[in-house]
Design an enzyme around this catalytic site. Sequence first.
Site, short mmCIF file in Angstrom:
data_model
loop_
_atom_site.label_atom_id
_atom_site.label_comp_id
_atom_site.label_asym_id
_atom_site.label_seq_id
_atom_site.Cartn_x
_atom_site.Cartn_y
_atom_site.Cartn_z
N HIS A 179 0.67 -1.15 -0.15
CA HIS A 179 -0.06 -0.02 -0.31
C HIS A 179 1.21 1.12 0.00
O HIS A 179 0.42 2.26 0.78
CB HIS A 179 -1.16 0.02 1.17
CG HIS A 179 -1.69 -0.84 1.03
ND1 HIS A 179 -3.04 -1.07 0.36
CD2 HIS A 179 -2.51 -2.21 1.99
CE1 HIS A 179 -3.79 -1.83 0.32
NE2 HIS A 179 -3.45 -2.24 1.10
N ALA A 209 -5.42 -15.23 -4.31
CA ALA A 209 -3.92 -15.64 -3.09
C ALA A 209 -2.94 -14.24 -2.75
O ALA A 209 -2.89 -14.13 -1.77
CB ALA A 209 -2.78 -17.01 -2.82
N GLY A 210 -3.13 -12.80 -3.74
CA GLY A 210 -2.74 -11.62 -3.73
C GLY A 210 -0.94 -12.30 -3.34
O GLY A 210 -0.14 -11.71 -3.00
N SER A 262 -0.46 -12.16 -6.76
CA SER A 262 -0.48 -11.12 -8.56
C SER A 262 -0.64 -11.64 -9.14
O SER A 262 0.02 -11.84 -10.54
CB SER A 262 0.41 -10.58 -8.52
OG SER A 262 1.37 -9.65 -7.70
N SER A 263 -1.76 -13.09 -9.58
CA SER A 263 -2.54 -14.05 -10.97
C SER A 263 -2.43 -13.14 -11.85
O SER A 263 -2.89 -13.26 -13.02
CB SER A 263 -3.19 -15.25 -10.58
OG SER A 263 -4.29 -14.17 -9.87
N GLU A 281 -5.80 -2.66 -15.78
CA GLU A 281 -6.36 -3.07 -14.72
C GLU A 281 -7.08 -2.28 -14.41
O GLU A 281 -8.09 -2.68 -13.56
CB GLU A 281 -5.15 -3.38 -13.99
CG GLU A 281 -6.04 -4.96 -12.74
CD GLU A 281 -4.78 -5.23 -11.93
OE1 GLU A 281 -4.92 -5.55 -10.65
OE2 GLU A 281 -3.63 -6.31 -11.93
N ASP A 305 3.00 -4.57 -8.32
CA ASP A 305 2.83 -6.26 -9.65
C ASP A 305 3.76 -5.66 -10.65
O ASP A 305 3.93 -7.20 -10.95
CB ASP A 305 1.84 -6.74 -9.12
CG ASP A 305 0.75 -6.47 -8.05
OD1 ASP A 305 1.85 -5.85 -6.93
OD2 ASP A 305 -1.01 -5.83 -7.54
N TYR A 315 -10.63 -2.38 -0.74
CA TYR A 315 -9.17 -1.25 -0.93
C TYR A 315 -9.57 0.39 -2.14
O TYR A 315 -8.14 1.37 -1.41
CB TYR A 315 -8.55 -2.36 -2.34
CG TYR A 315 -7.26 -2.11 -3.09
CD1 TYR A 315 -6.51 -2.62 -2.70
CD2 TYR A 315 -7.08 -0.70 -4.06
CE1 TYR A 315 -4.74 -2.88 -2.57
CE2 TYR A 315 -5.37 -0.98 -4.15
CZ TYR A 315 -4.51 -1.40 -4.13
OH TYR A 315 -3.37 -1.26 -4.39
#
Length: 405
Positions: free
Chosen positions: A47, A136-137, A139-140, A178, A190, A242
């Site tokens: 963040h 899962a956090g 960055s897929s 994104e 990411d 977020y």
Amino acid sequence: MGDDLAQQAWSDEQGTRAALELFQQHFDGRPGGVWAAPGRVNLIGDHVDYNDGTCLPMALPHRTFVAVARRSDTAVRLVTGLQTDAPWRGDLAEVRPGGVEGWVAYSAGPAWALREEGVATTGFDAAIVSCVPVGAGLSSSAAVECAMGLALGELNGAPMGGDDAGRARLAALCVESENRVAGAPTGGMDQAASLRSEAGTLLHLDCRDGSVEHVAFPMGEMGVDLVVVDTRASHELADRQYGQRRASCEAAARALGVASLREVADRNRPEDLEPLLAALPDEQMRSRARHPITEMWRVEDMVKALGACDAVGAGRLMSQSHASLRDDFEVSVAELDGAVEAAVEAGAFGARMTGGGFGGSIVAPVPRGRASDVAHAVVERAQQEGFPIPEVHLVTPSAAAGRLA
């Protein structure tokens, strides 16, 4: 390493073969190539990207592989190796903000960004497979964006993978995709990690100017293994929480009269922070501002700890980071907190949640050879608490995205 360590990442040969096989099952002819891009884990510095700060991510060995063929028309055909994703058929005109959603937005969105950049992108067929844990956090989403961006750029005469300047440009386009097409208000960490990392190092990324340095992660000299625990708690970056955190940081910066909270971190010392934050209108805004400012200081302290091969100091900084994300930024959840506590109790030097939060994964440096002990501990804690059984991965800093075939 014990039964609690999940199956490790695919080799490039395994991923390439899987992508080609899936392509051949669904499309005629052969693809123009196979490209792969890694997920990422952030050792420290979450963040801070949208606050113009610095962070220390690394590319995972877990990668997304895409076999892509350029078409002569504007049709787009997508298929993934996930049974939950039905094949998608559409047109380039549909790939735009508000036109597609879900996995299609992440996978096809780079085509829109390239077209906006002036690249004459045609339709395409793409088969997508991945061993990056989804949700899962890790960055897929960035992994598929970057792999597809590399493929589509090269197939349409605008390759961007040859040097760091091109990769930085492509990373920015994937962020735009994104943000605009997928509607996720993320920063640029990411995509930078996926496209600009080097094996064996952490990416010291300055999110204000996009510059990078490659910081050695001497795991052998430090006597550490790096464990990532996917808690399998639900994780959704597009969630309004977020966006609310980002908006709070931007409001705090305006109230303090600065362009971003990076300026506060650069101009002040830790002992000056609380009097400065007292000028903000309420405790919530103070807490939301405190985390990214102190996190930026921790990132720079982590660089020093790694340079000194100080595993204890590095672990302490990671635990402090988790406490800040949990208490000040309020983006942790019980599954993450339990995994962090269990890892530290089992001997980890420290541990922290990683990524956007509200679910996802933790990362922990552990004494070399103790990964199985930590895996058993976090799995046992999850069972005791009635949480989903986590997946535990042993990881090393890996190479950036590129063409494989």
